[in-house]
Design a protein around this motif. Structure first.
Motif, PDB file in Angstrom:
ATOM      1  N   VAL A  94     -22.500   5.506  44.416  1.00 16.59           N
ATOM      2  CA  VAL A  94     -21.555   6.271  45.234  1.00 16.59           C
ATOM      3  C   VAL A  94     -20.581   5.263  45.836  1.00 16.59           C
ATOM      4  O   VAL A  94     -21.010   4.287  46.464  1.00 16.59           O
ATOM      5  CB  VAL A  94     -22.282   7.048  46.354  1.00 16.59           C
ATOM      6  CG1 VAL A  94     -21.279   7.731  47.282  1.00 16.59           C
ATOM      7  CG2 VAL A  94     -23.238   8.072  45.750  1.00 16.59           C
ATOM      8  N   PRO A  95     -19.280   5.430  45.635  1.00 12.31           N
ATOM      9  CA  PRO A  95     -18.314   4.446  46.145  1.00 12.31           C
ATOM     10  C   PRO A  95     -18.529   4.158  47.630  1.00 12.31           C
ATOM     11  O   PRO A  95     -18.871   5.069  48.405  1.00 12.31           O
ATOM     12  CB  PRO A  95     -16.962   5.127  45.894  1.00 12.31           C
ATOM     13  CG  PRO A  95     -17.212   6.027  44.727  1.00 12.31           C
ATOM     14  CD  PRO A  95     -18.619   6.534  44.905  1.00 12.31           C
ATOM     15  N   PRO A  96     -18.343   2.904  48.041  1.00 16.74           N
ATOM     16  CA  PRO A  96     -18.635   2.521  49.430  1.00 16.74           C
ATOM     17  C   PRO A  96     -17.953   3.396  50.478  1.00 16.74           C
ATOM     18  O   PRO A  96     -18.577   3.768  51.476  1.00 16.74           O
ATOM     19  CB  PRO A  96     -18.142   1.073  49.498  1.00 16.74           C
ATOM     20  CG  PRO A  96     -18.252   0.576  48.095  1.00 16.74           C
ATOM     21  CD  PRO A  96     -17.938   1.754  47.223  1.00 16.74           C
ATOM     22  N   GLY A  97     -16.684   3.722  50.263  1.00 17.23           N
ATOM     23  CA  GLY A  97     -15.986   4.551  51.241  1.00 17.23           C
ATOM     24  C   GLY A  97     -16.593   5.933  51.358  1.00 17.23           C
ATOM     25  O   GLY A  97     -16.733   6.480  52.464  1.00 17.23           O
ATOM     26  N   THR A  98     -16.974   6.496  50.225  1.00 13.76           N
ATOM     27  CA  THR A  98     -17.612   7.812  50.221  1.00 13.76           C
ATOM     28  C   THR A  98     -18.983   7.739  50.875  1.00 13.76           C
ATOM     29  O   THR A  98     -19.357   8.610  51.671  1.00 13.76           O
ATOM     30  CB  THR A  98     -17.748   8.328  48.775  1.00 13.76           C
ATOM     31  OG1 THR A  98     -16.444   8.458  48.202  1.00 13.76           O
ATOM     32  CG2 THR A  98     -18.458   9.666  48.740  1.00 13.76           C
ATOM     33  N   ARG A  99     -19.725   6.698  50.532  1.00 13.77           N
ATOM     34  CA  ARG A  99     -21.059   6.540  51.114  1.00 13.77           C
ATOM     35  C   ARG A  99     -20.967   6.388  52.631  1.00 13.77           C
ATOM     36  O   ARG A  99     -21.781   6.947  53.377  1.00 13.77           O
ATOM     37  CB  ARG A  99     -21.757   5.334  50.480  1.00 13.77           C
ATOM     38  CG  ARG A  99     -23.263   5.338  50.641  1.00 13.77           C
ATOM     39  CD  ARG A  99     -23.945   4.404  49.664  1.00 13.77           C
ATOM     40  NE  ARG A  99     -23.616   3.010  49.880  1.00 13.77           N
ATOM     41  CZ  ARG A  99     -22.925   2.255  49.028  1.00 13.77           C
ATOM     42  NH1 ARG A  99     -22.485   2.767  47.893  1.00 13.77           N
ATOM     43  NH2 ARG A  99     -22.672   0.983  49.297  1.00 13.77           N
ATOM     44  N   HIS A 100     -19.955   5.673  53.091  1.00 10.77           N
ATOM     45  CA  HIS A 100     -19.763   5.501  54.539  1.00 10.77           C
ATOM     46  C   HIS A 100     -19.478   6.849  55.199  1.00 10.77           C
ATOM     47  O   HIS A 100     -20.046   7.162  56.259  1.00 10.77           O
ATOM     48  CB  HIS A 100     -18.617   4.529  54.801  1.00 10.77           C
ATOM     49  CG  HIS A 100     -18.294   4.363  56.256  1.00 10.77           C
ATOM     50  ND1 HIS A 100     -19.108   3.679  57.136  1.00 10.77           N
ATOM     51  CD2 HIS A 100     -17.243   4.825  57.000  1.00 10.77           C
ATOM     52  CE1 HIS A 100     -18.580   3.713  58.346  1.00 10.77           C
ATOM     53  NE2 HIS A 100     -17.452   4.397  58.296  1.00 10.77           N
ATOM     54  N   LEU A 101     -18.620   7.648  54.576  1.00  7.64           N
ATOM     55  CA  LEU A 101     -18.318   8.981  55.113  1.00  7.64           C
ATOM     56  C   LEU A 101     -19.592   9.809  55.243  1.00  7.64           C
ATOM     57  O   LEU A 101     -19.850  10.425  56.288  1.00  7.64           O
ATOM     58  CB  LEU A 101     -17.323   9.697  54.198  1.00  7.64           C
ATOM     59  CG  LEU A 101     -17.193  11.217  54.394  1.00  7.64           C
ATOM     60  CD1 LEU A 101     -16.576  11.538  55.745  1.00  7.64           C
ATOM     61  CD2 LEU A 101     -16.385  11.844  53.264  1.00  7.64           C
TER      62      LEU A 101
END
Length: 245
Positions: A20-27
């Motif tokens: 899962v892309p880091p930005g998406t995972r952070h969200l």
């Protein structure tokens, strides 16, 4: 058809998944309360009395022309107005995607379209035994933070087809089981018209599990479908998030 605890374990994995892309995972991590609730929200029908097709967007006796989550968004053009709602819908998409593959790769080919066991009623019982088995496995892997995170979810008109009070009631029913103990056998038992003791008699007997379930539904086949369900749920969730960005 997987249980809430199956869905919560997948949600837990998605929050850590390096694919899962880091930005998406952070969200999703920041809005994990909403994400967890989204992953179980489709089954709020259990406590609200809504027809299954109204929350899952497909029926067992009809072919799926589109992915159910796409049917949902076609019928209800839900535009996430903030990141918390976006995380919730992402969880809902993951749930529907898991259920889609469970239906097409487990339920229909292995239980409804094949003749084995005493009769169809007994196969339905074995289906619920399988669900109980997987449920108990996943319940034991849920991390301690999930109960508080789930209780913290505050739906605010996130769905046009499930009222907030019904979402909150379902949230509390599931989260309370994380604090106390699972009620899965009672819930599945009511559906299958079997007692928890009848479930335990099979679940606690390796010989019965082998003869009544695994000889007809090989565990390797179930594990393969579970892997496919997970990757498909992740893929479809990311498709939704990319389209809603």
């Amino acid at each position: 058809m997987p249980t809430p605890f199956n869905h919560l374990r997948v949600a837990q994995q998605l929050l850590k998944d390096p694919d899962v892309p880091p930005g998406t995972r952070h969200l999703l991590q920041v809005e994990r309360s909403a994400f967890l609730l989204g992953n179980i929200a489709a089954d709020a029908r259990v406590s609200s009395g809504l027809p299954r097709a109204e929350t899952h967007f497909y029926q067992y006796d009809q072919p799926m022309i589109e992915h159910p989550w796409q049917v949902m968004l076609s019928r209800y053009p839900i535009m996430a107005t903030n990141e918390v709602q976006q995380a919730f819908i992402a969880g809902y998409v993951a749930h529907l995607s898991m259920d889609e593959l469970w239906t097409t790769e487990i339920l229909l080919p292995l239980f409804f379209e094949r003749e084995w066991g005493i009769d169809r009623g007994y196969r339905f019982f074995m289906l619920n035994v399988l669900l109980a088995y997987l449920d108990e496995r996943d319940y034991g892997h849920l991390e301690g933070w999930q109960a508080d995170a789930l209780f913290a979810a505050r739906p605010d008109h996130w769905l046009p087809f499930i009222p907030d009070p019904d979402l909150c009631a379902w949230r509390d029913l599931v989260a309370q089981q994380l604090v106390n103990e699972s009620q899965t056998l009672s819930i599945l038992g009511a559906r299958a018209r079997r007692t928890p003791e009848e479930f335990r008699a099979v679940l606690d007997s390796p010989s019965k599990m082998q003869a009544d379930l695994w000889d007809n539904v090989p565990p390797d086949a179930v594990q393969q479908v579970e892997r496919h369900m997970y990757t498909f749920a992740r893929e479809q969730m990311l498709v939704y998030l990319d389209s809603s960005a």
